[in-house]
Design an enzyme around this catalytic site. Structure first.
Site, PDB file in Angstrom:
ATOM      1  N   LYS A 124       0.871  -1.095  -0.099  1.00 48.47           N
ATOM      2  CA  LYS A 124      -0.023   0.050   0.073  1.00 48.47           C
ATOM      3  C   LYS A 124       0.802   1.212  -0.005  1.00 48.47           C
ATOM      4  O   LYS A 124       0.334   2.449  -0.429  1.00 48.47           O
ATOM      5  CB  LYS A 124      -0.776  -0.112   1.414  1.00 48.47           C
ATOM      6  N   SER A 156       0.722  -9.961  -0.819  1.00 45.96           N
ATOM      7  CA  SER A 156       0.545  -8.567  -0.616  1.00 45.96           C
ATOM      8  C   SER A 156       0.691  -7.873   0.579  1.00 45.96           C
ATOM      9  O   SER A 156       1.062  -6.710   0.536  1.00 45.96           O
ATOM     10  CB  SER A 156      -0.887  -8.309  -1.241  1.00 45.96           C
TER      11      SER A 156
END
Length: 329
Positions: free
Chosen positions: A58, A311
């Site tokens: 992110k 992720s």
């Protein structure tokens, strides 16, 4: 020669993001997983975004968005809303760029993520019990304080930042056949798909969501944006019932398929990554490997080169202990 698409984000946007991020984030590793390769009868590589700064991908989109603000916008300060990973990426980016930041998080957010967000720099505002509550509070702060809102996924600069992962994959494995990507709101897969398909459109981009929450998959199949959520999921970082407008437009055009996995698939994947690959991941980070281990992608991966995106790794140790106790890997 690159392929040009009439879509909200371009390869040029992603290449510019890569320049902004140079020296600010890590180029994460992508080793071959012997265990997954043997299980899947193909060449499986793990892209370790769980080892990225703040523990997830992110920060790529957050830093790209914040660094693209004008000086006047930076002086106004920013506000974001998030239950965890976007919050941390925004908070550290604010510290790196000298921007005053506020992050609205639900009261149910894990204490470790709240603490990390605060430690990086941003002021945390705990409000509400759902993502809708946090968005509403962030909107109020924009109105009252004039801050700039930093979206978690449905934003051109955020998507471009996440797309830098696609460029890194091609730098390390130019002849990859498949890239498997977790999906929440769609910023990650939209960016990766744009980066990779612009350079080599024959590479398959396959998304993964939980059976419990799969707004993007439902929209992908319906051909229009729709909601889907039946109950919570272990992949809480991807607990997004409705995809973004920009992300859906890109996914509809460039993604080859989206598969669904069960909560048991996610648990087994998390345990396999810990035991066999020595990788601690959160539920969302285990989605791509869950799809591989489920057998649903066998026809695409047998004898081929596949990258599985891990992720993020922001998970409380108590949750790891609970999950490993529930599954016999």
């Amino acid at each position: 020669m690159h392929i040009t698409y009439d879509l909200p984000v371009t390869l040029d946007d992603i290449q510019m993001a890569q320049k902004r991020l140079a020296g600010k984030i890590y180029k994460t590793g992508m080793p071959r997983s012997n265990y997954l390769s043997e299980c899947c009868k193909g060449e499986i590589y793990l892209k370790f975004e769980n080892m990225q700064r703040t523990g997830s991908f992110k920060i790529r989109g957050a830093f790209n968005k914040l660094s693209s603000l004008t000086e006047a916008e930076k002086r106004k300060g920013i506000v974001a809303c998030s239950a965890g990973n976007h919050a941390q990426g925004v908070s550290l980016s604010c510290a790196m760029l000298g921007i005053d930041g506020k992050v609205v998080m639900p009261r149910s957010a894990p204490k470790s993520k709240v603490a990390a967000t605060t430690d990086y720099s941003a002021e945390v505002v705990l409000h509400g019990d759902s993502f809708n509550d946090t968005i509403a509070r962030a909107s109020e702060i924009v109105e009252m304080e004039g801050r700039i809102f930093i979206p978690p996924y449905d934003d051109k600069m955020v998507i471009a930042g996440q797309g830098t992962i696609g460029l890194e994959i091609l730098q390390d494995l130019y002849d990859v056949d498949n890239v498997i990507v977790p999906i929440g709101g769609g910023g990650l897969i939209a960016g990766i798909a744009m980066a990779i398909k612009s350079i080599n459109p024959t590479i398959r981009i396959i998304g993964v969501q939980s059976e419990n929450v799969h707004g993007m998959a439902a929209s992908f199949r319906a051909g229009e944006i729709t909601n889907h959520r039946t109950r919570a999921t272990l992949a809480d970082g991807c607990d997004v019932s409705r995809p973004g407008i920009l992300t859906f437009e890109i996914v509809r055009e460039l993604v080859d398929d989206i598969v669904l996995v069960s909560e048991d698939d996610i648990r087994r994947s998390m345990v396999a990554l810990i035991q066999r690959n020595k990788v601690i991941t959160e539920g969302a980070g285990a989605l791509a490997s869950a799809a591989l281990l489920s057998g649903k992608l066998d026809e695409h991966i047998r004898g081929r080169k596949t990258v599985s995106i891990v992720s993020g790794g922001n998970i409380d140790l108590s949750r790891v202990s609970q999950i490993t106790g529930l599954v016999d890997a």
